[in-house]
Design an enzyme around this catalytic site. Structure first.
Site, PDB file in Angstrom:
ATOM      1  N   ASN A  43     -30.645 -40.787 -33.815  1.00  0.00           N
ATOM      2  CA  ASN A  43     -31.473 -40.107 -32.809  1.00  0.00           C
ATOM      3  C   ASN A  43     -31.143 -38.612 -32.757  1.00  0.00           C
ATOM      4  OD1 ASN A  43     -32.390 -42.674 -32.111  1.00  0.00           O
ATOM      5  ND2 ASN A  43     -31.007 -42.871 -30.361  1.00  0.00           N
ATOM      6  N   GLU A 137     -19.837 -43.714 -32.037  1.00  0.00           N
ATOM      7  CA  GLU A 137     -20.441 -44.979 -32.464  1.00  0.00           C
ATOM      8  C   GLU A 137     -20.139 -45.257 -33.937  1.00  0.00           C
ATOM      9  OE1 GLU A 137     -24.226 -46.418 -29.960  1.00  0.00           O
ATOM     10  OE2 GLU A 137     -24.763 -45.458 -31.837  1.00  0.00           O
ATOM     11  N   ASN A 180     -21.926 -37.131 -20.352  1.00  0.00           N
ATOM     12  CA  ASN A 180     -22.601 -37.401 -19.087  1.00  0.00           C
ATOM     13  C   ASN A 180     -21.535 -37.562 -17.997  1.00  0.00           C
ATOM     14  OD1 ASN A 180     -21.604 -40.037 -19.200  1.00  0.00           O
ATOM     15  ND2 ASN A 180     -23.493 -40.875 -20.062  1.00  0.00           N
ATOM     16  N   THR A 212     -24.299 -33.481 -18.775  1.00  0.00           N
ATOM     17  CA  THR A 212     -25.651 -33.948 -18.450  1.00  0.00           C
ATOM     18  C   THR A 212     -25.559 -34.841 -17.216  1.00  0.00           C
ATOM     19  OG1 THR A 212     -25.497 -35.829 -19.964  1.00  0.00           O
ATOM     20  CG2 THR A 212     -26.409 -33.797 -20.860  1.00  0.00           C
ATOM     21  N   LYS A 216     -30.655 -35.165 -12.212  1.00  0.00           N
ATOM     22  CA  LYS A 216     -30.222 -33.977 -11.440  1.00  0.00           C
ATOM     23  C   LYS A 216     -30.261 -32.723 -12.314  1.00  0.00           C
ATOM     24  CE  LYS A 216     -26.560 -36.249 -10.226  1.00  0.00           C
ATOM     25  NZ  LYS A 216     -25.264 -36.732  -9.877  1.00  0.00           N
ATOM     26  N   THR A 240     -33.852 -44.511 -22.803  1.00  0.00           N
ATOM     27  CA  THR A 240     -33.107 -44.659 -24.064  1.00  0.00           C
ATOM     28  C   THR A 240     -33.372 -43.450 -24.974  1.00  0.00           C
ATOM     29  OG1 THR A 240     -33.568 -47.023 -23.877  1.00  0.00           O
ATOM     30  CG2 THR A 240     -32.545 -46.269 -25.924  1.00  0.00           C
ATOM     31  N   GLY A 243     -30.482 -38.729 -23.791  1.00  0.00           N
ATOM     32  CA  GLY A 243     -29.262 -37.944 -23.991  1.00  0.00           C
ATOM     33  C   GLY A 243     -29.175 -37.428 -25.433  1.00  0.00           C
ATOM     34  N   ASP A 244     -29.585 -38.247 -26.374  1.00  0.00           N
ATOM     35  CA  ASP A 244     -29.543 -37.837 -27.784  1.00  0.00           C
ATOM     36  C   ASP A 244     -30.549 -36.712 -28.053  1.00  0.00           C
ATOM     37  OD1 ASP A 244     -27.691 -39.890 -28.189  1.00  0.00           O
ATOM     38  OD2 ASP A 244     -29.278 -41.343 -28.618  1.00  0.00           O
TER      39      ASP A 244
HETATM   40  O1  RIB Z   1     -28.412 -43.436 -27.131  1.00  0.00           O
HETATM   41  C1  RIB Z   1     -29.334 -44.451 -27.392  1.00  0.00           C
HETATM   42  C2  RIB Z   1     -28.863 -45.300 -28.519  1.00  0.00           C
HETATM   43  O2  RIB Z   1     -27.696 -45.988 -28.135  1.00  0.00           O
HETATM   44  C3  RIB Z   1     -29.832 -46.383 -28.927  1.00  0.00           C
HETATM   45  O3  RIB Z   1     -30.771 -45.951 -29.886  1.00  0.00           O
HETATM   46  C4  RIB Z   1     -28.930 -47.508 -29.423  1.00  0.00           C
HETATM   47  O4  RIB Z   1     -28.981 -47.712 -30.793  1.00  0.00           O
HETATM   48  C5  RIB Z   1     -27.528 -47.120 -28.963  1.00  0.00           C
HETATM   49  O5  RIB Z   1     -26.773 -46.703 -29.996  1.00  0.00           O
END
Ligand code: RIB
Length: 294
Positions: A43, A137, A180, A212, A216, A240, A243-244
């Site tokens: 992302n 991750e 965050n 972040t 807010k 979802t 944040g990315d």
């Molecule tokens: O930040 C969102 C992501 O977190 C999702 O796309 C999922 O794959 C997790 O990794």
């Protein structure tokens, strides 16, 4: 031109739209099920590319999911350091409730297979003043940060998802920390933005902090400057990937303008658009959309 090397996860996201998150002992039916591209790494690479940065993604994906690599290429990400392996890709099981909030379980798969020689070979291709971006991750995060710093890269770290290990990572080598409020609290045991920064600054005097705060807004702190950017009011359907999206647009704009205030505003705009759509990678806006929706 400065490049970004993003060592990051590549996930298949299995997304279940539900009235409420499933409770202990409960079985519920979802209202909708969809499969999306995701992973915090993927992302963020796509967001960087869509915001105009030159980004190299480093990661691994299973041979049955080469569509994820193709998607990154189509979006403008350089995938020369993405390896196809015979094992399983990383994946995420995501519930999205009626309020647009999510609850996520991740399975590491290929995202946990980066070797020491992979890291050293890839980092060796970059120049001092390029940027290293990494989340939490993938495996080998401390080695990735140390190797990139030794090569002179600027280090941008997003410790998401937060784990106890992060407290032992070499945060002192990080130039820009993006967190965050929950992640910030785990690192500092503080909840108030100024206190979070002061606590970090005492330990790591040169670090810049991007905090972040969901609906807010977001704040930037460094030894030179402090800014607050309120969030835009939108009707969110799925947070979802917001944040990315924020991180990709923030870093791309910072690299091109060297103006953290402008970068904070640009990233806030992009994240606001992201939450109005379903999915992670699929909901990241383009630069053109940001221009036309002002
Ligand atoms: O930040 C969102 C992501 O977190 C999702 O796309 C999922 O794959 C997790 O990794």
């Amino acid at each position: 031109m400065k490049s970004v090397l993003n060592f990051g996860s590549i996930n298949v996201d299995y997304v279940y739209t539900v009235e409420h998150f499933v409770r202990p002992g409960e079985t519920i039916s979802c209202q909708e099920y969809r499969r999306f591209a995701g992973g915090k790494g993927l992302n963020q690479s796509i967001a960087l590319a869509q915001a105009g940065a030159y980004v190299y993604h480093a990661g691994k994906v299973g041979s049955t999911d080469t569509w994820l690599k193709t998607l990154m290429e189509d979006k403008g990400v350089d995938t020369g350091f993405v390896e196809i392996i015979s094992g399983s890709s990383g994946h995420a099981i995501i519930q999205v409730n009626a309020a647009g909030e999510n609850a996520i379980i991740i399975v590491g798969g290929a995202n946990q297979l980066m070797s020491e020689s992979d890291v050293q070979r890839i980092v060796a291709d970059f120049e001092p003043d390029d940027y290293l971006l990494v989340q939490n991750e993938v495996n080998a995060v401390p080695l990735i940060i140390q190797s990139a710093k030794a090569k002179g890269l600027k280090i941008v770290f997003n410790p998401a998802p937060m784990s106890a290990d992060v407290l032992n990572y070499p945060i002192g080598l990080v130039d820009i920390l993006i967190v965050n409020e929950t992640e910030a609290h785990s690192l500092t045991e503080e909840s108030e933005p100024e206190r979070i920064y002061e606590t970090l600054n005492q330990r790591f005097p040169q670090i810049a902090l991007v905090l972040t705060m969901g609906n807010k807004g977001a704040a930037y702190f460094s030894p030179q400057a402090r800014f607050f950017q309120p969030a835009e009011k939108v009707h969110g359907v799925d947070t979802t990937g917001a944040g990315d999206t924020f991180i990709g647009f923030f870093l791309a704009e910072l690299i091109s303008t060297n103006d953290p205030k402008a970068a904070l505003a640009y990233a806030t705009r992009a994240a606001a658009i992201c939450v109005t759509r379903h999915g992670a990678a699929d909901s990241i806006p383009s630069r053109r959309e940001l221009r036309t929706q002002q």
